[in-house]
Enzyme design. Structure first.
Site, short mmCIF file in Angstrom:
data_model
loop_
_atom_site.label_atom_id
_atom_site.label_comp_id
_atom_site.label_asym_id
_atom_site.label_seq_id
_atom_site.Cartn_x
_atom_site.Cartn_y
_atom_site.Cartn_z
N ARG A 118 -21.09 -3.72 68.56
CA ARG A 118 -21.57 -5.13 68.29
C ARG A 118 -22.81 -5.41 69.05
O ARG A 118 -23.07 -4.78 70.24
CB ARG A 118 -20.61 -6.12 68.94
CG ARG A 118 -19.12 -6.10 68.18
CD ARG A 118 -19.34 -6.85 66.94
NE ARG A 118 -17.81 -7.16 66.11
CZ ARG A 118 -17.67 -6.39 65.29
NH1 ARG A 118 -18.45 -5.35 64.80
NH2 ARG A 118 -16.49 -6.52 64.65
N HIS A 145 -25.56 -3.66 59.51
CA HIS A 145 -24.03 -3.48 59.54
C HIS A 145 -23.22 -2.94 58.56
O HIS A 145 -22.36 -3.53 57.85
CB HIS A 145 -23.60 -4.93 59.87
CG HIS A 145 -22.32 -5.33 60.49
ND1 HIS A 145 -22.10 -5.95 61.68
CD2 HIS A 145 -21.32 -4.32 60.89
CE1 HIS A 145 -20.88 -5.93 62.06
NE2 HIS A 145 -20.34 -4.95 61.53
C1 GLV Z 1 -16.76 -4.30 61.20
O1 GLV Z 1 -17.67 -4.66 61.84
C2 GLV Z 1 -15.46 -4.40 61.76
O2 GLV Z 1 -15.08 -4.53 62.94
O3 GLV Z 1 -14.68 -3.92 60.99
#
Ligand code: GLV
Length: 310
Positions: free
Chosen positions: A225, A273
């Site tokens: 993250r 992401h």
């Molecule tokens: C993506 O970031 C997840 O947590 O699945």
């Protein structure tokens, strides 16, 4: 049975409901809308707005359509006793492993250099052999995803170190744990891969003090993250050339704002992401199995521990 769905793109939520029906779960689907109070047995969500939990009543559990439950746990209206169920992998670990292997090759084989050379139509291979043993890989987070990454990276021949909150062991891999093991882990690492869950204990863990412990010329691959990283500390570690580069898939603010210095930093590579996408059909299959089991009187599987936050 009633199930309420939320996904930022409503079409996807409709697809999930159809897939869940195809898995033999019988239910009435509710697609959450603001300003509407509903009663439902289960919720299946990804990034619901804060007010979601003020307007949905009678829930037995909430299923998160991803691995990281940090956003849900940060929702101030999430009832304290509501079981939160995370996805157990659903192929995400393998996808993240694939991303990591590519990123490691980008670093150790200097693949960026060839993209630049191609533009100049220059054929120039490197003379140096890229010895695996010269690139010890450190994996922060040794849960389901971290283990899959460790296995593959180890199989390739890289020395692999891992760091986790509690003690773990794995053949051929050097496992470190806890606050006391962190320094030695970082000092052993030249390519740092972050797959930690985001919790109050891990927020800002990639800060100046910890990045300074990494081997000189090290690189970061962050697929955990954004809030694990102190952005300015990473920029400083790169600008001072203590670190050589960073491949970042997650950010404190997403989408990454256009004025953010990461975008134009020569030593940073950005992806939006995408490292661990959710395989919706597999995720729904897993949720269906869990609902069927709970309906048959078995305990609900995959419930996260609210104390540890994962
Ligand atoms: C993506 O970031 C997840 O947590 O699945």
């Amino acid at each position: 049975m009633k199930i309420v769905f939320f996904y930022p793109n409503p079409d996807k939520a409709h697809q999930w409901a159809a897939q869940l029906k195809a898995e033999g779960v019988e239910f009435e689907a509710i697609f959450w809308q603001p300003d509407q109070t509903v009663s439902a047995d289960y919720a299946i969500v990804w990034l619901p707005p804060e007010e979601f939990f003020t307007s949905v009543q009678d829930l037995q559990a909430v299923f998160n359509m991803g691995a990281g439950v940090d956003a849900l746990l940060n929702n101030k209206y999430l009832p304290a006793d509501l079981p939160v169920v995370r996805l157990d992998d659903a192929e995400m670990g393998l996808k993240m492993t694939e991303y990591v292997v590519h990123a490691i090759a980008q670093i150790t084989r200097r693949l960026d250099q060839y993209t630049a050379l191609q533009q100049q139509k220059v054929w120039s291979g490197t003379a140096d052999y890229p010895y695996f043993e010269k690139w010890p890989v450190g994996i922060m987070g040794f849960g389901r995803v971290g283990q899959q990454i460790a296995d593959v990276v180890h199989a390739l021949g890289y020395p692999v170190h891992t760091w986790s909150r509690t003690a773990k062991t794995a053949e051929g891999i050097t496992c470190h744990h806890g606050q006391t093991g962190l320094k030695e882990f970082l000092r052993s690492t030249k390519i740092l891969i972050n797959v930690l869950p985001l919790t109050p204990d891990t927020t800002n863990i990639l800060n100046a003090e910890n990045l300074a412990q990494l081997q000189p010329g090290s690189s970061l691959i962050n697929i955990g993250r954004g809030h694990h990283v102190v952005d300015n500390d990473l920029l400083q570690a790169l600008d001072s050339q203590h670190m050589a580069g960073a491949i970042l898939d997650v950010f404190r603010t997403e989408p990454l704002p256009s004025e953010h210095p990461f975008w134009s930093h020569p030593a940073i590579r950005i992806t939006p992401h995408i490292s661990g996408p959710t395989h919706a059909a597999k995720a729904i299959q897993q949720i269906a199995q869990r609902i069927h089991a709970q309906q048959a009187g078995l305990p609900l599987e995959g419930v996260i521990d609210r104390q540890t936050g994962y």
